[in-house]
Write a protein that holds these residues in place. Structure first.
Motif, PDB file in Angstrom:
ATOM      1  N   LYS A 115       0.925  -1.133   0.104  1.00  0.00           N
ATOM      2  CA  LYS A 115      -0.285   0.232   0.363  1.00  0.00           C
ATOM      3  C   LYS A 115       0.561   1.589  -0.190  1.00  0.00           C
ATOM      4  O   LYS A 115       0.552   2.188  -0.461  1.00  0.00           O
ATOM      5  CB  LYS A 115      -1.321  -0.092   1.539  1.00  0.00           C
ATOM      6  CG  LYS A 115      -2.376  -0.965   1.143  1.00  0.00           C
ATOM      7  CD  LYS A 115      -2.548  -1.414   2.531  1.00  0.00           C
ATOM      8  CE  LYS A 115      -3.859  -1.787   2.451  1.00  0.00           C
ATOM      9  NZ  LYS A 115      -4.767  -2.039   3.510  1.00  0.00           N
ATOM     10  N   SER A 337      -6.056  -8.787   0.387  1.00  0.00           N
ATOM     11  CA  SER A 337      -4.582  -7.984  -0.052  1.00  0.00           C
ATOM     12  C   SER A 337      -3.852  -8.359  -0.722  1.00  0.00           C
ATOM     13  O   SER A 337      -3.586  -9.483  -1.128  1.00  0.00           O
ATOM     14  CB  SER A 337      -3.874  -7.988   1.604  1.00  0.00           C
ATOM     15  OG  SER A 337      -2.420  -6.523   0.341  1.00  0.00           O
ATOM     16  N   PRO A 338      -3.388  -7.612  -2.040  1.00  0.00           N
ATOM     17  CA  PRO A 338      -4.355  -6.794  -2.824  1.00  0.00           C
ATOM     18  C   PRO A 338      -5.384  -6.604  -2.709  1.00  0.00           C
ATOM     19  O   PRO A 338      -5.869  -7.301  -3.793  1.00  0.00           O
ATOM     20  CB  PRO A 338      -3.236  -6.067  -4.224  1.00  0.00           C
ATOM     21  CG  PRO A 338      -3.097  -7.239  -4.253  1.00  0.00           C
ATOM     22  CD  PRO A 338      -2.746  -8.414  -3.166  1.00  0.00           C
ATOM     23  N   HIS A 342      -6.928  -1.664  -4.267  1.00  0.00           N
ATOM     24  CA  HIS A 342      -6.029  -1.519  -4.454  1.00  0.00           C
ATOM     25  C   HIS A 342      -5.343  -1.872  -5.769  1.00  0.00           C
ATOM     26  O   HIS A 342      -4.736  -1.309  -6.546  1.00  0.00           O
ATOM     27  CB  HIS A 342      -4.958  -2.064  -3.506  1.00  0.00           C
ATOM     28  CG  HIS A 342      -3.541  -2.652  -3.567  1.00  0.00           C
ATOM     29  ND1 HIS A 342      -2.809  -2.607  -2.886  1.00  0.00           N
ATOM     30  CD2 HIS A 342      -2.589  -1.552  -4.287  1.00  0.00           C
ATOM     31  CE1 HIS A 342      -1.304  -2.381  -2.820  1.00  0.00           C
ATOM     32  NE2 HIS A 342      -1.225  -1.735  -4.424  1.00  0.00           N
ATOM     33  N   TYR A 345      -6.652   1.153  -8.684  1.00  0.00           N
ATOM     34  CA  TYR A 345      -5.925   2.143  -8.058  1.00  0.00           C
ATOM     35  C   TYR A 345      -4.916   2.104  -8.809  1.00  0.00           C
ATOM     36  O   TYR A 345      -3.636   2.878  -9.737  1.00  0.00           O
ATOM     37  CB  TYR A 345      -5.711   2.116  -6.735  1.00  0.00           C
ATOM     38  CG  TYR A 345      -4.996   3.343  -6.198  1.00  0.00           C
ATOM     39  CD1 TYR A 345      -5.374   4.285  -6.291  1.00  0.00           C
ATOM     40  CD2 TYR A 345      -3.460   3.473  -6.633  1.00  0.00           C
ATOM     41  CE1 TYR A 345      -4.908   5.626  -6.242  1.00  0.00           C
ATOM     42  CE2 TYR A 345      -2.779   4.508  -5.883  1.00  0.00           C
ATOM     43  CZ  TYR A 345      -2.736   5.585  -6.025  1.00  0.00           C
ATOM     44  OH  TYR A 345      -2.172   6.492  -6.222  1.00  0.00           O
ATOM     45  N   GLU A 346      -3.816   1.019  -8.638  1.00  0.00           N
ATOM     46  CA  GLU A 346      -2.404   0.856  -9.516  1.00  0.00           C
ATOM     47  C   GLU A 346      -2.444   0.239 -10.344  1.00  0.00           C
ATOM     48  O   GLU A 346      -2.167   1.328 -11.697  1.00  0.00           O
ATOM     49  CB  GLU A 346      -1.914  -0.423  -8.801  1.00  0.00           C
ATOM     50  CG  GLU A 346      -1.210  -0.392  -7.689  1.00  0.00           C
ATOM     51  CD  GLU A 346       0.062  -0.789  -6.983  1.00  0.00           C
ATOM     52  OE1 GLU A 346       0.883  -0.451  -7.752  1.00  0.00           O
ATOM     53  OE2 GLU A 346      -0.085  -2.129  -6.357  1.00  0.00           O
TER      54      GLU A 346
END
Length: 366
Positions: A115, A337-338, A342, A345-346
């Motif tokens: 993150k 996670s991710p 996340h 977003y990436e």
């Protein structure tokens, strides 16, 4: 189409034993009557937790896939454990005693590292340099495989008083270290057997020799491929288990689901091919492709498990049924996670890079 067989990820000599073991104990693991680590210890006897430490990662992804096709909890536990092995390999360290045999558990507490590298959240375990090492304080909201004397790997933000900023370290601690408290998460929708919880560090001392590296970006670059590929394999295996179950029920409602099934099979085959290609040469895998694969397989698992429920019908709504278990297991993927946010977003950052060529690979600093 009841005789449809979903093409497996990859064949290996122990495959039938792995499938049988996971299927036999899936219900017990789901209800908490059996630990997934009992399964991992069994397959470790055949060396199935340490495949692909160099070269192709395909055999290791296949084991995670097969476990998850029968029991996602064990597939997930394998991913977390195998990621811990990859962390030690990335810094050229010998594995702690028992890690290869699963007599010692491995915990990846690395969500905050990814993150922070992505710019969406800080590392919440802070370090203070002291004589002989570093002292830790802070929290990690979620980690799994939290068994007595287990090996935990985590990121730490260490204040550098001389330079006026925080350095990023990767360290390892044992679960029983003084000052580490664990609040276990119980009554989860699924994966209760994974021994997940929140970690709180109160003046936990880490000796210098347990600082794995101070090269934060270099470390992430080395471990991203195995981290995401084995995780993606576990997600794809869950999808495959749902599709295999649905294949036996395609005559319901006059066969109305057959065309949709064919579409899902095509998506499965495409993602299977992508996983095999990336896992064959993980050191050359592009980060963008790794992230996209992880997002796509989680979406397929969610769609496939709901499709299974539609075709199987009311019996699949019984809480203890394999169908209901897979539906519950799939609900974990957006928050693992991710997380969904996340990943998106990436990937959006790549899309917004003004059409510039993608040069970043898993072997380049992230």
């Amino acid at each position: 189409m009841s005789d449809v067989t979903i093409e497996p990820l990859y064949d290996y000599p122990e495959r039938e034993r792995v499938l049988a073991l996971a299927a036999e104990h899936a219900e017990a693991v789901d209800t908490g009557e059996r630990s997934p680590f009992e399964n991992l210890r069994e397959i470790a006897k055949d060396g199935l937790l340490t495949l692909g430490r160099t070269g192709s990662l395909v055999p290791q992804t296949a084991v995670a896939y097969d476990l998850a096709s029968q029991d996602a909890s064990t597939g997930f536990s394998l991913w977390a454990h195998r990621s811990t092995i990859a962390f030690f390999d990335a810094v050229g360290r010998e594995l702690p005693e028992g890690l290869a045999e699963a007599t010692t558990s491995g915990t990846t507490a690395m969500a905050a590292a990814y993150k922070e590298a992505a710019g969406i959240g800080p590392i919440k375990v802070l370090g203070t340099l002291v004589e002989g090492g570093v002292k830790l304080n802070g929290t990690i909201s979620w980690a799994s495989n939290l068994y007595p004397n287990g090996v935990i790997v985590l990121p730490v933000a260490v204040q550098n008083a001389l330079q006026g900023h925080s350095d990023r370290y990767i360290v390892t601690v044992r679960q029983d270290v003084p000052g580490l408290k664990i609040a276990y998460h119980r009554n989860l929708l699924a994966l209760n057997g994974t021994e997940s919880g929140t970690l709180t560090f109160e003046d936990v001392f880490v000796p210098t020799e347990d600082i794995l590296t101070e090269d934060f970006p270099g470390f992430l670059a080395k471990v991203t491929a195995p981290f995401l590929l084995v995780q993606s394999a576990f997600c794809l295996g869950l999808a495959a288990g749902a599709l295999q179950s649905a294949a036996g029920h395609l005559q319901v409602s006059g066969g109305i689901f057959k065309q949709e099934f064919e579409g899902l099979i095509e998506r499965y085959r495409t993602l299977r091919a992508t996983l095999l290609r990336l896992a064959a040469e993980p050191e050359h895998a592009q980060k963008r492709e790794l992230l996209q694969l992880r997002l796509d397989v989680s979406h397929l698992a969610t769609t496939a498990t709901h499709f299974e429920l539609q075709t199987v019908g009311g019996i699949g709504y019984v809480a203890g049924s394999p169908t209901a278990r897979r539906v519950r297991e799939a609900t974990f993927l957006p928050v693992q996670s991710p997380t969904e946010g996340h990943l998106r977003y990436e990937l959006a950052k790549f899309e917004n890079a003004a059409g510039s060529p993608i040069q970043e690979t898993a072997a380049a600093a992230s």
